[in-house]
Design a protein around this motif. Structure first.
Motif, mmCIF file in Angstrom:
data_model
loop_
_atom_site.group_PDB
_atom_site.id
_atom_site.type_symbol
_atom_site.label_atom_id
_atom_site.label_comp_id
_atom_site.label_asym_id
_atom_site.label_seq_id
_atom_site.Cartn_x
_atom_site.Cartn_y
_atom_site.Cartn_z
ATOM 1 N N ALA A 301 0.839 -1.205 0.000
ATOM 2 C CA ALA A 301 0.000 0.000 0.000
ATOM 3 C C ALA A 301 0.871 1.252 0.000
ATOM 4 O O ALA A 301 0.613 2.223 -0.726
ATOM 5 N N ARG A 302 1.930 1.226 0.840
ATOM 6 C CA ARG A 302 2.820 2.386 0.915
ATOM 7 C C ARG A 302 3.611 2.556 -0.378
ATOM 8 O O ARG A 302 3.825 3.676 -0.845
ATOM 9 N N LEU A 303 4.048 1.450 -0.949
ATOM 10 C CA LEU A 303 4.795 1.506 -2.213
ATOM 11 C C LEU A 303 3.931 2.074 -3.336
ATOM 12 O O LEU A 303 4.418 2.822 -4.198
ATOM 13 N N LEU A 304 2.643 1.751 -3.327
ATOM 14 C CA LEU A 304 1.730 2.287 -4.346
ATOM 15 C C LEU A 304 1.570 3.803 -4.192
ATOM 16 O O LEU A 304 1.460 4.527 -5.183
ATOM 17 N N ILE A 305 1.567 4.277 -2.936
ATOM 18 C CA ILE A 305 1.497 5.722 -2.704
ATOM 19 C C ILE A 305 2.761 6.402 -3.248
ATOM 20 O O ILE A 305 2.693 7.453 -3.895
ATOM 21 N N ILE A 306 3.917 5.793 -2.981
ATOM 22 C CA ILE A 306 5.180 6.339 -3.497
ATOM 23 C C ILE A 306 5.157 6.386 -5.016
ATOM 24 O O ILE A 306 5.572 7.375 -5.637
ATOM 25 N N LEU A 307 4.644 5.313 -5.627
ATOM 26 C CA LEU A 307 4.571 5.254 -7.088
ATOM 27 C C LEU A 307 3.663 6.351 -7.633
ATOM 28 O O LEU A 307 3.980 6.983 -8.655
ATOM 29 N N ASN A 308 2.571 6.603 -6.933
ATOM 30 C CA ASN A 308 1.657 7.675 -7.345
ATOM 31 C C ASN A 308 2.327 9.047 -7.209
ATOM 32 O O ASN A 308 2.179 9.920 -8.077
ATOM 33 N N ASN A 309 3.111 9.241 -6.129
ATOM 34 C CA ASN A 309 3.846 10.495 -5.950
ATOM 35 C C ASN A 309 4.872 10.712 -7.066
ATOM 36 O O ASN A 309 5.065 11.833 -7.550
ATOM 37 N N LEU A 310 5.518 9.633 -7.462
ATOM 38 C CA LEU A 310 6.499 9.717 -8.545
ATOM 39 C C LEU A 310 5.828 10.067 -9.877
ATOM 40 O O LEU A 310 6.405 10.779 -10.710
ATOM 41 N N ALA A 311 4.617 9.571 -10.065
ATOM 42 C CA ALA A 311 3.872 9.915 -11.288
ATOM 43 C C ALA A 311 3.569 11.412 -11.315
ATOM 44 O O ALA A 311 3.653 12.068 -12.366
ATOM 45 N N THR A 312 3.230 11.965 -10.147
ATOM 46 C CA THR A 312 2.977 13.411 -10.038
ATOM 47 C C THR A 312 4.251 14.204 -10.331
ATOM 48 O O THR A 312 4.232 15.219 -11.035
ATOM 49 N N ILE A 313 5.377 13.716 -9.794
ATOM 50 C CA ILE A 313 6.662 14.371 -10.028
ATOM 51 C C ILE A 313 7.035 14.306 -11.510
ATOM 52 O O ILE A 313 7.528 15.286 -12.083
ATOM 53 N N ASP A 314 6.782 13.177 -12.129
ATOM 54 C CA ASP A 314 7.072 13.026 -13.551
ATOM 55 C C ASP A 314 6.301 14.062 -14.370
ATOM 56 O O ASP A 314 6.851 14.676 -15.306
ATOM 57 N N TYR A 315 5.034 14.263 -14.004
ATOM 58 C CA TYR A 315 4.212 15.263 -14.707
ATOM 59 C C TYR A 315 4.783 16.668 -14.509
ATOM 60 O O TYR A 315 4.877 17.462 -15.457
ATOM 61 N N LYS A 316 5.185 16.986 -13.275
ATOM 62 C CA LYS A 316 5.749 18.306 -12.991
ATOM 63 C C LYS A 316 7.039 18.532 -13.771
ATOM 64 O O LYS A 316 7.275 19.620 -14.313
ATOM 65 N N LEU A 317 7.887 17.505 -13.802
ATOM 66 C CA LEU A 317 9.163 17.626 -14.508
ATOM 67 C C LEU A 317 8.966 17.883 -15.998
ATOM 68 O O LEU A 317 9.742 18.621 -16.621
ATOM 69 N N LYS A 318 7.925 17.267 -16.557
ATOM 70 C CA LYS A 318 7.689 17.403 -17.998
ATOM 71 C C LYS A 318 6.894 18.659 -18.360
ATOM 72 O O LYS A 318 6.784 19.002 -19.547
ATOM 73 N N SER A 319 6.341 19.328 -17.333
ATOM 74 C CA SER A 319 5.509 20.496 -17.633
ATOM 75 C C SER A 319 6.083 21.804 -17.088
ATOM 76 O O SER A 319 5.521 22.867 -17.305
ATOM 77 N N THR A 320 7.218 21.708 -16.372
ATOM 78 C CA THR A 320 7.816 22.929 -15.824
ATOM 79 C C THR A 320 9.068 23.309 -16.597
ATOM 80 O O THR A 320 9.731 22.454 -17.185
ATOM 81 N N SER A 321 9.374 24.593 -16.599
ATOM 82 C CA SER A 321 10.572 25.071 -17.288
ATOM 83 C C SER A 321 11.598 25.601 -16.285
ATOM 84 O O SER A 321 12.641 26.117 -16.671
ATOM 85 N N GLY A 322 11.291 25.479 -15.012
ATOM 86 C CA GLY A 322 12.190 25.972 -13.976
ATOM 87 C C GLY A 322 13.286 24.963 -13.667
ATOM 88 O O GLY A 322 13.676 24.151 -14.504
ATOM 89 N N LYS A 323 13.791 25.022 -12.431
ATOM 90 C CA LYS A 323 14.846 24.095 -12.020
ATOM 91 C C LYS A 323 14.246 22.728 -11.724
ATOM 92 O O LYS A 323 13.715 22.480 -10.644
ATOM 93 N N ARG A 324 14.364 21.854 -12.689
ATOM 94 C CA ARG A 324 13.772 20.524 -12.528
ATOM 95 C C ARG A 324 14.460 19.722 -11.435
ATOM 96 O O ARG A 324 13.835 18.881 -10.779
ATOM 97 N N GLU A 325 15.758 19.949 -11.261
ATOM 98 C CA GLU A 325 16.501 19.182 -10.264
ATOM 99 C C GLU A 325 15.882 19.330 -8.870
ATOM 100 O O GLU A 325 15.874 18.403 -8.077
ATOM 101 N N ARG A 326 15.343 20.521 -8.601
ATOM 102 C CA ARG A 326 14.790 20.810 -7.277
ATOM 103 C C ARG A 326 13.523 20.014 -6.989
ATOM 104 O O ARG A 326 13.263 19.639 -5.841
ATOM 105 N N VAL A 327 12.742 19.735 -8.044
ATOM 106 C CA VAL A 327 11.474 19.018 -7.872
ATOM 107 C C VAL A 327 11.718 17.632 -7.269
ATOM 108 O O VAL A 327 11.083 17.243 -6.274
ATOM 109 N N LEU A 328 12.653 16.880 -7.852
ATOM 110 C CA LEU A 328 12.943 15.540 -7.354
ATOM 111 C C LEU A 328 13.719 15.600 -6.040
ATOM 112 O O LEU A 328 13.564 14.725 -5.177
ATOM 113 N N GLU A 329 14.542 16.626 -5.869
ATOM 114 C CA GLU A 329 15.304 16.773 -4.633
ATOM 115 C C GLU A 329 14.369 16.926 -3.433
ATOM 116 O O GLU A 329 14.606 16.329 -2.372
#
Length: 338
Positions: A301-329
Protein backbone atom coordinates in the motif's frame (compact mmCIF):
# COMPACT_ATOMS: atom_id res chain seq x y z
CA UNK A 1 27.77 -23.88 -22.50
CA UNK A 2 31.15 -23.48 -24.23
CA UNK A 3 33.27 -24.93 -21.41
CA UNK A 4 33.24 -28.52 -22.71
CA UNK A 5 34.29 -27.43 -26.21
CA UNK A 6 36.96 -25.12 -24.77
CA UNK A 7 38.41 -28.02 -22.77
CA UNK A 8 38.61 -30.14 -25.93
CA UNK A 9 40.35 -27.32 -27.79
CA UNK A 10 42.88 -26.89 -24.96
CA UNK A 11 43.50 -30.64 -25.08
CA UNK A 12 44.29 -30.40 -28.79
CA UNK A 13 41.00 -31.84 -30.05
CA UNK A 14 40.33 -29.45 -32.94
CA UNK A 15 37.20 -29.93 -35.04
CA UNK A 16 37.09 -28.98 -38.76
CA UNK A 17 34.01 -26.74 -38.51
CA UNK A 18 32.53 -24.67 -35.68
CA UNK A 19 29.28 -22.72 -35.56
CA UNK A 20 29.11 -19.96 -32.96
CA UNK A 21 25.69 -18.35 -32.61
CA UNK A 22 24.22 -15.83 -30.17
CA UNK A 23 24.78 -12.29 -28.95
CA UNK A 24 27.50 -12.77 -26.32
CA UNK A 25 30.56 -11.76 -28.33
CA UNK A 26 32.97 -12.50 -25.49
CA UNK A 27 32.31 -16.21 -26.06
CA UNK A 28 33.12 -15.70 -29.76
CA UNK A 29 36.39 -13.94 -28.92
CA UNK A 30 37.41 -16.47 -26.27
CA UNK A 31 36.76 -19.42 -28.60
CA UNK A 32 38.82 -17.88 -31.41
CA UNK A 33 41.69 -17.05 -29.04
CA UNK A 34 41.70 -20.60 -27.72
CA UNK A 35 41.81 -21.96 -31.26
CA UNK A 36 44.70 -19.65 -32.12
CA UNK A 37 46.66 -20.99 -29.15
CA UNK A 38 45.78 -24.63 -29.83
CA UNK A 39 46.49 -24.70 -33.58
CA UNK A 40 50.21 -24.57 -34.40
CA UNK A 41 50.15 -21.31 -36.37
CA UNK A 42 53.42 -19.46 -36.87
CA UNK A 43 52.07 -16.13 -38.07
CA UNK A 44 48.91 -14.20 -38.89
CA UNK A 45 49.07 -15.18 -42.58
CA UNK A 46 47.64 -18.56 -41.56
CA UNK A 47 44.50 -16.87 -40.22
CA UNK A 48 42.01 -15.75 -42.88
CA UNK A 49 38.95 -13.59 -42.23
CA UNK A 50 35.79 -13.29 -44.34
CA UNK A 51 32.58 -11.30 -44.03
CA UNK A 52 29.73 -13.43 -45.38
CA UNK A 53 27.62 -10.35 -45.98
CA UNK A 54 30.22 -9.30 -48.53
CA UNK A 55 31.74 -12.61 -49.71
CA UNK A 56 29.98 -15.67 -51.21
CA UNK A 57 30.33 -18.90 -49.26
CA UNK A 58 32.08 -20.50 -52.25
CA UNK A 59 35.11 -18.25 -51.75
CA UNK A 60 35.36 -19.38 -48.12
CA UNK A 61 35.20 -23.04 -49.14
CA UNK A 62 37.80 -22.52 -51.86
CA UNK A 63 40.15 -20.98 -49.29
CA UNK A 64 39.50 -23.87 -46.90
CA UNK A 65 40.31 -26.44 -49.57
CA UNK A 66 43.53 -24.68 -50.59
CA UNK A 67 46.53 -26.23 -48.84
CA UNK A 68 48.14 -23.95 -46.25
CA UNK A 69 51.57 -22.56 -47.09
CA UNK A 70 54.31 -24.05 -44.89
CA UNK A 71 51.78 -24.94 -42.20
CA UNK A 72 49.78 -28.03 -41.23
CA UNK A 73 46.50 -26.18 -40.80
CA UNK A 74 44.96 -22.77 -41.35
CA UNK A 75 42.25 -21.04 -39.36
CA UNK A 76 39.37 -19.37 -41.23
CA UNK A 77 36.94 -17.01 -39.50
CA UNK A 78 33.71 -16.43 -41.47
CA UNK A 79 31.67 -13.66 -39.86
CA UNK A 80 27.99 -12.73 -40.23
CA UNK A 81 26.47 -16.02 -41.41
CA UNK A 82 23.13 -14.28 -41.96
CA UNK A 83 21.92 -17.01 -44.33
CA UNK A 84 21.11 -18.98 -41.16
CA UNK A 85 18.53 -16.39 -40.09
CA UNK A 86 14.99 -15.66 -41.24
CA UNK A 87 15.91 -12.76 -43.51
CA UNK A 88 13.76 -11.56 -46.41
CA UNK A 89 14.62 -13.00 -49.79
CA UNK A 90 16.02 -10.51 -52.24
CA UNK A 91 17.56 -8.35 -49.52
CA UNK A 92 20.84 -10.27 -49.27
CA UNK A 93 23.95 -8.39 -50.37
CA UNK A 94 25.44 -11.57 -51.85
CA UNK A 95 24.00 -14.88 -53.02
CA UNK A 96 25.46 -17.99 -51.42
CA UNK A 97 25.53 -21.35 -53.19
CA UNK A 98 24.19 -23.33 -50.26
CA UNK A 99 23.98 -26.59 -52.21
CA UNK A 100 27.75 -26.53 -52.65
CA UNK A 101 28.11 -25.66 -48.98
CA UNK A 102 25.88 -28.55 -47.89
CA UNK A 103 27.98 -30.95 -49.94
CA UNK A 104 31.21 -29.53 -48.49
CA UNK A 105 29.94 -29.96 -44.90
CA UNK A 106 29.78 -33.71 -45.53
CA UNK A 107 33.50 -33.72 -46.32
CA UNK A 108 35.21 -30.61 -44.90
CA UNK A 109 38.85 -29.79 -45.52
CA UNK A 110 41.32 -31.77 -43.38
CA UNK A 111 43.83 -28.90 -43.41
CA UNK A 112 41.59 -26.05 -42.24
CA UNK A 113 39.46 -25.17 -39.26
CA UNK A 114 36.54 -22.98 -40.31
CA UNK A 115 34.63 -20.98 -37.69
CA UNK A 116 31.25 -19.56 -38.74
CA UNK A 117 30.03 -16.68 -36.60
CA UNK A 118 26.29 -15.98 -36.44
CA UNK A 119 25.94 -13.01 -34.01
CA UNK A 120 22.16 -13.20 -33.89
CA UNK A 121 19.76 -13.90 -31.04
CA UNK A 122 17.94 -16.58 -33.01
CA UNK A 123 18.63 -18.74 -36.05
CA UNK A 124 15.96 -19.99 -38.42
CA UNK A 125 15.63 -23.63 -37.34
CA UNK A 126 13.31 -24.32 -40.28
CA UNK A 127 16.06 -23.87 -42.86
CA UNK A 128 17.74 -26.93 -44.23
CA UNK A 129 21.21 -25.38 -43.97
CA UNK A 130 20.64 -24.45 -40.31
CA UNK A 131 19.58 -28.00 -39.45
CA UNK A 132 22.57 -29.41 -41.33
CA UNK A 133 25.09 -27.13 -39.62
CA UNK A 134 23.65 -27.87 -36.18
CA UNK A 135 24.02 -31.58 -36.96
CA UNK A 136 27.41 -31.67 -38.70
CA UNK A 137 29.41 -28.94 -36.96
CA UNK A 138 30.54 -28.25 -33.41
CA UNK A 139 28.01 -25.73 -32.12
CA UNK A 140 28.59 -23.18 -29.37
CA UNK A 141 25.59 -21.10 -28.32
CA UNK A 142 26.84 -17.72 -27.14
CA UNK A 143 23.77 -16.78 -25.15
CA UNK A 144 23.52 -14.34 -22.27
CA UNK A 145 24.20 -16.33 -19.11
CA UNK A 146 21.83 -16.03 -16.18
CA UNK A 147 21.47 -17.25 -12.63
CA UNK A 148 23.70 -20.13 -11.59
CA UNK A 149 25.30 -20.43 -15.05
CA UNK A 150 26.51 -16.85 -14.80
CA UNK A 151 27.86 -17.14 -11.25
CA UNK A 152 29.61 -20.39 -12.18
CA UNK A 153 31.24 -18.65 -15.14
CA UNK A 154 32.39 -15.77 -12.91
CA UNK A 155 33.92 -18.20 -10.42
CA UNK A 156 35.68 -20.05 -13.26
CA UNK A 157 36.97 -16.76 -14.70
CA UNK A 158 38.29 -15.73 -11.27
CA UNK A 159 40.07 -19.07 -10.95
CA UNK A 160 41.65 -18.58 -14.38
CA UNK A 161 43.04 -15.31 -13.02
CA UNK A 162 44.51 -16.99 -9.91
CA UNK A 163 41.77 -15.65 -7.67
CA UNK A 164 38.46 -16.80 -6.22
CA UNK A 165 35.02 -15.41 -5.49
CA UNK A 166 31.99 -16.79 -3.66
CA UNK A 167 28.69 -17.26 -5.47
CA UNK A 168 27.03 -14.53 -3.36
CA UNK A 169 29.77 -11.99 -4.13
CA UNK A 170 29.62 -13.05 -7.79
CA UNK A 171 25.95 -12.03 -7.81
CA UNK A 172 26.92 -8.71 -6.23
CA UNK A 173 29.47 -8.18 -9.01
CA UNK A 174 26.75 -8.75 -11.62
CA UNK A 175 24.51 -6.27 -9.86
CA UNK A 176 27.27 -3.65 -9.95
CA UNK A 177 28.91 -4.31 -13.34
CA UNK A 178 26.06 -5.86 -15.35
CA UNK A 179 25.90 -9.26 -17.07
CA UNK A 180 28.11 -8.61 -20.12
CA UNK A 181 30.81 -11.31 -20.04
CA UNK A 182 33.32 -8.95 -21.64
CA UNK A 183 32.79 -6.32 -18.94
CA UNK A 184 32.83 -8.94 -16.19
CA UNK A 185 36.03 -10.52 -17.52
CA UNK A 186 37.70 -7.10 -17.59
CA UNK A 187 36.64 -6.30 -14.02
CA UNK A 188 37.69 -9.73 -12.71
CA UNK A 189 41.11 -9.42 -14.34
CA UNK A 190 41.54 -5.94 -12.82
CA UNK A 191 40.63 -7.11 -9.32
CA UNK A 192 42.74 -10.27 -9.60
CA UNK A 193 45.74 -8.16 -10.63
CA UNK A 194 45.20 -5.99 -7.56
CA UNK A 195 45.05 -9.07 -5.32
CA UNK A 196 48.18 -10.54 -6.98
CA UNK A 197 47.18 -14.12 -6.22
CA UNK A 198 46.52 -13.42 -2.54
CA UNK A 199 43.11 -13.17 -0.93
CA UNK A 200 39.63 -13.36 -2.37
CA UNK A 201 37.42 -10.97 -4.33
CA UNK A 202 35.15 -9.46 -1.69
CA UNK A 203 32.48 -6.79 -1.50
CA UNK A 204 35.14 -4.28 -0.41
CA UNK A 205 37.38 -5.13 -3.38
CA UNK A 206 34.43 -4.68 -5.76
CA UNK A 207 33.52 -1.32 -4.24
CA UNK A 208 37.14 -0.22 -4.53
CA UNK A 209 37.75 -1.21 -8.16
CA UNK A 210 34.48 -1.59 -10.07
CA UNK A 211 32.77 1.53 -11.38
CA UNK A 212 29.06 1.50 -10.64
CA UNK A 213 26.56 1.74 -13.46
CA UNK A 214 23.83 4.44 -13.31
CA UNK A 215 21.28 1.64 -12.86
CA UNK A 216 23.10 0.39 -9.76
CA UNK A 217 23.27 3.88 -8.30
CA UNK A 218 19.53 4.27 -8.90
CA UNK A 219 19.01 0.99 -7.04
CA UNK A 220 21.06 2.39 -4.11
CA UNK A 221 19.14 5.65 -4.30
CA UNK A 222 15.78 3.90 -4.19
CA UNK A 223 16.89 1.63 -1.35
CA UNK A 224 18.12 4.63 0.68
CA UNK A 225 14.83 6.42 0.15
CA UNK A 226 12.51 3.57 1.11
CA UNK A 227 14.61 2.81 4.23
CA UNK A 228 14.39 6.43 5.40
CA UNK A 229 18.03 7.46 4.84
CA UNK A 230 17.34 11.02 3.72
CA UNK A 231 20.95 12.27 3.78
CA UNK A 232 22.18 9.27 1.75
CA UNK A 233 19.35 9.69 -0.76
CA UNK A 234 20.15 13.36 -1.36
CA UNK A 235 23.90 12.64 -1.60
CA UNK A 236 23.46 9.86 -4.18
CA UNK A 237 21.00 12.03 -6.11
CA UNK A 238 23.52 14.88 -6.32
CA UNK A 239 26.23 12.45 -7.47
CA UNK A 240 23.97 11.27 -10.28
CA UNK A 241 23.22 14.85 -11.32
CA UNK A 242 26.95 15.63 -11.41
CA UNK A 243 27.42 12.62 -13.68
CA UNK A 244 24.96 14.13 -16.14
CA UNK A 245 21.85 12.10 -15.32
CA UNK A 246 18.50 13.83 -15.96
CA UNK A 247 15.75 14.07 -13.28
CA UNK A 248 13.10 12.79 -15.72
CA UNK A 249 15.14 9.67 -16.48
CA UNK A 250 15.92 9.14 -12.79
CA UNK A 251 12.23 9.40 -11.91
CA UNK A 252 11.43 6.75 -14.51
CA UNK A 253 14.14 4.39 -13.21
CA UNK A 254 13.09 4.86 -9.58
CA UNK A 255 9.47 4.18 -10.52
CA UNK A 256 10.62 0.97 -12.23
CA UNK A 257 12.40 -0.10 -9.02
CA UNK A 258 9.29 0.60 -6.94
CA UNK A 259 7.13 -1.43 -9.34
CA UNK A 260 9.64 -4.28 -9.05
CA UNK A 261 9.37 -4.14 -5.25
CA UNK A 262 5.59 -4.33 -5.49
CA UNK A 263 5.78 -7.36 -7.80
CA UNK A 264 8.32 -9.09 -5.52
CA UNK A 265 6.09 -8.60 -2.47
CA UNK A 266 3.03 -9.79 -4.36
CA UNK A 267 4.71 -12.98 -5.60
CA UNK A 268 6.30 -13.63 -2.22
CA UNK A 269 2.87 -13.43 -0.59
CA UNK A 270 1.68 -16.08 -3.05
CA UNK A 271 4.44 -18.42 -1.89
CA UNK A 272 7.01 -17.88 -4.64
CA UNK A 273 10.67 -18.44 -3.71
CA UNK A 274 13.60 -16.21 -4.69
CA UNK A 275 14.56 -18.09 -7.85
CA UNK A 276 10.93 -18.41 -8.95
CA UNK A 277 10.37 -14.68 -8.47
CA UNK A 278 13.54 -13.82 -10.40
CA UNK A 279 12.54 -16.10 -13.27
CA UNK A 280 8.96 -14.78 -13.38
CA UNK A 281 10.04 -11.13 -13.32
CA UNK A 282 13.11 -11.75 -15.52
CA UNK A 283 15.53 -10.02 -13.15
CA UNK A 284 18.74 -11.17 -11.51
CA UNK A 285 18.20 -13.34 -8.38
CA UNK A 286 20.57 -11.20 -6.32
CA UNK A 287 18.40 -8.12 -6.82
CA UNK A 288 15.37 -10.11 -5.64
CA UNK A 289 17.38 -11.35 -2.65
CA UNK A 290 18.26 -7.79 -1.61
CA UNK A 291 14.59 -6.81 -1.70
CA UNK A 292 13.43 -9.89 0.17
CA UNK A 293 16.08 -9.43 2.87
CA UNK A 294 15.26 -5.75 3.39
CA UNK A 295 13.50 -5.61 6.78
CA UNK A 296 12.56 -1.95 6.28
CA UNK A 297 10.71 -2.52 3.02
CA UNK A 298 7.37 -0.63 3.05
CA UNK A 299 4.22 -2.63 2.45
CA UNK A 300 2.50 -2.72 -0.91
CA UNK A 301 0.00 0.00 0.00
CA UNK A 302 2.82 2.39 0.91
CA UNK A 303 4.80 1.51 -2.21
CA UNK A 304 1.73 2.29 -4.35
CA UNK A 305 1.50 5.72 -2.70
CA UNK A 306 5.18 6.34 -3.50
CA UNK A 307 4.57 5.25 -7.09
CA UNK A 308 1.66 7.67 -7.35
CA UNK A 309 3.85 10.49 -5.95
CA UNK A 310 6.50 9.72 -8.54
CA UNK A 311 3.87 9.91 -11.29
CA UNK A 312 2.98 13.41 -10.04
CA UNK A 313 6.66 14.37 -10.03
CA UNK A 314 7.07 13.03 -13.55
CA UNK A 315 4.21 15.26 -14.71
CA UNK A 316 5.75 18.31 -12.99
CA UNK A 317 9.16 17.63 -14.51
CA UNK A 318 7.69 17.40 -18.00
CA UNK A 319 5.51 20.50 -17.63
CA UNK A 320 7.82 22.93 -15.82
CA UNK A 321 10.57 25.07 -17.29
CA UNK A 322 12.19 25.97 -13.98
CA UNK A 323 14.85 24.10 -12.02
CA UNK A 324 13.77 20.52 -12.53
CA UNK A 325 16.50 19.18 -10.26
CA UNK A 326 14.79 20.81 -7.28
CA UNK A 327 11.47 19.02 -7.87
CA UNK A 328 12.94 15.54 -7.35
CA UNK A 329 15.30 16.77 -4.63
CA UNK A 330 12.34 17.88 -2.50
CA UNK A 331 10.87 14.40 -2.87
CA UNK A 332 14.03 12.88 -1.33
CA UNK A 333 14.39 15.58 1.34
CA UNK A 334 10.87 14.97 2.61
CA UNK A 335 11.73 11.29 3.07
CA UNK A 336 9.27 8.45 3.24
CA UNK A 337 6.23 9.27 5.36
CA UNK A 338 4.36 6.67 7.37
Amino acid sequence: MANATWKNISAGVIEPVYLLSGIEEHIFDTTIERLKKAIPILDETSIVYFDLEETPIEIVLEEADTLPFLEDRKLIIARNASFLTAQDKGREKVVHNLEVFESWLGNPSPTATVVFLAPYEKLDARKRITKLMQKQTTVIEAKRLQGRDLTTWIQHEAKQNDSKISSEIAMLLVDVAGDSLLSLATEIEKMATYLAGEGEITKEVIEMHVARTPEMDVFRLTDSYITGKVADSVSIYHDLLRNGEEPIMLTSLISSQIRLMIHVQSLRRKGYQQQQIAKTLKVHPFRVKLMMDNKKMPNEARLLIILNNLATIDYKLKSTSGKRERVLELFFMQGIRN
